[in-house]
Design an enzyme around this catalytic site. Structure first.
Site, PDB file in Angstrom:
ATOM      1  N   ASP A 144     -13.273   1.701  45.321  1.00 36.01           N
ATOM      2  CA  ASP A 144     -11.947   1.277  44.865  1.00 36.01           C
ATOM      3  C   ASP A 144     -11.384   0.132  45.699  1.00 36.01           C
ATOM      4  O   ASP A 144     -11.933  -0.223  46.753  1.00 36.01           O
ATOM      5  CB  ASP A 144     -10.977   2.475  44.870  1.00 36.01           C
ATOM      6  N   HIS A 167      -7.795  13.821  44.750  1.00 36.07           N
ATOM      7  CA  HIS A 167      -8.327  12.600  44.135  1.00 36.07           C
ATOM      8  C   HIS A 167      -9.636  12.170  44.782  1.00 36.07           C
ATOM      9  O   HIS A 167      -9.892  12.431  45.955  1.00 36.07           O
ATOM     10  CB  HIS A 167      -7.293  11.461  44.078  1.00 36.07           C
ATOM     11  N   ASN A 194      -4.376  15.475  47.110  1.00 43.74           N
ATOM     12  CA  ASN A 194      -4.127  16.033  45.782  1.00 43.74           C
ATOM     13  C   ASN A 194      -5.427  16.179  44.996  1.00 43.74           C
ATOM     14  O   ASN A 194      -5.412  16.377  43.787  1.00 43.74           O
ATOM     15  CB  ASN A 194      -3.125  15.161  45.010  1.00 43.74           C
ATOM     16  N   GLU A 208      -6.486   9.842  40.299  1.00 43.34           N
ATOM     17  CA  GLU A 208      -5.419  10.795  40.595  1.00 43.34           C
ATOM     18  C   GLU A 208      -5.448  11.948  39.589  1.00 43.34           C
ATOM     19  O   GLU A 208      -6.041  11.821  38.517  1.00 43.34           O
ATOM     20  CB  GLU A 208      -4.067  10.070  40.488  1.00 43.34           C
TER      21      GLU A 208
END
Ligand code: GLP
Length: 241
Positions: A67, A138, A136, A143
């Site tokens: 990313d 990810h 979370n 996400e």
């Protein structure tokens, strides 16, 4: 999913580096999927050490990073391209022309994503994908969502991710709000996946990733369905399991 218990961060980093080194040893022209974040830094340091000791040759290795922040240039010290140069590429004999990070400066999201998917397809497939884990759940910047992403996509970062990453920026206002990330399906296309997790703060989410249901609300839970996924986690991260 195979879970390897490490004593602490240093042990996790050595174990991860050994696995990556073994991959390069058996296939010198491996395509490595690489990750940023603080968790893999120790593994990169170990890989640099192995290279300096003459034990690891990156000359034929290709890499594809997960990313990049949208809007950051490769020279920005918070960009993931800068991170990779700084932590790995500048210290080993990899040909930078064989290293790939999404183009954060491409304003046209559709174009940026399409071009990155073409790079992934042209690579012939990722041999080993290294992953960190967001609080979370990810992976990359995928996400929690209503469905798993497929190819490279442009995401709006959640408040929790911006909060977690603002420590690296001068102020919260400097944290980009969007990023380009390889999709969950592309990640699952890797032949082997290595997830590294460290610290007590990751224990609750790691429990969900390993023991919970497979759900796009916890993107990393998808790894349960991969035929060759390895988790290397330290005792703190495994403390709730
Ligand atoms: C960022 C990256 C992820 C990384 C995550 C966890 O959001 N995009 O690829 O896994 O942070 O980072 P850390 O290892 O610093 O906890």
């Amino acid at each position: 999913m195979q879970v390897i218990r490490a004593k602490d961060y240093a042990d996790m980093s050595r174990k991860a580096a050994n696995l990556i080194a073994a991959q390069i040893l058996v296939k010198p022209n491996s395509v490595l999927g690489l990750a940023t974040g603080s968790t893999p830094i120790g593994a990169y340091e170990e890989l640099v050490r192995k290279h300096e000791a003459g034990d690891l040759d990156f000359s034929k290795v290709k890499s594809i990073n997960l990313d990049e922040y949208k809007g950051l240039s490769p020279d920005n010290d918070q960009s993931y391209r800068y991170f990779m140069n700084d932590h790995l590429f500048n210290h080993v004999n990899i040909d930078k022309a064989n290293t790939n990070v999404p183009n954060g400066l491409e304003p046209d999201a559709e174009k940026a994503c399409r071009e990155y998917d073409e790079i992934i397809a042209a690579s012939g497939g990722i041999d080993l994908q290294l992953l960190g884990l967001g609080h979370n759940g990810h992976i990359g910047f995928n996400e929690p969502a209503d469905e798993f992403s497929k190819g490279t996509n442009c995401v709006n970062l959640t408040k929790s991710t911006i909060d977690a990453n603002k420590r690296f920026f001068a102020s919260e206002a400097d944290v980009p709000t969007q990023a380009y990330t390889m999709g969950c399906a592309s990640i699952m296309g890797a032949k082997k996946i290595l997830l590294v997790v460290s610290g007590k703060d990751k224990a609750p989410i790691l429990k969900k990733v390993i023991c919970g249901p497979v759900t796009p609300q916890v993107p990393a839970s998808l790894l349960q369905l991969h035929p060759d996924a390895i988790v290397i986690a330290d005792e703190d991260a495994l403390s709730e399991i």
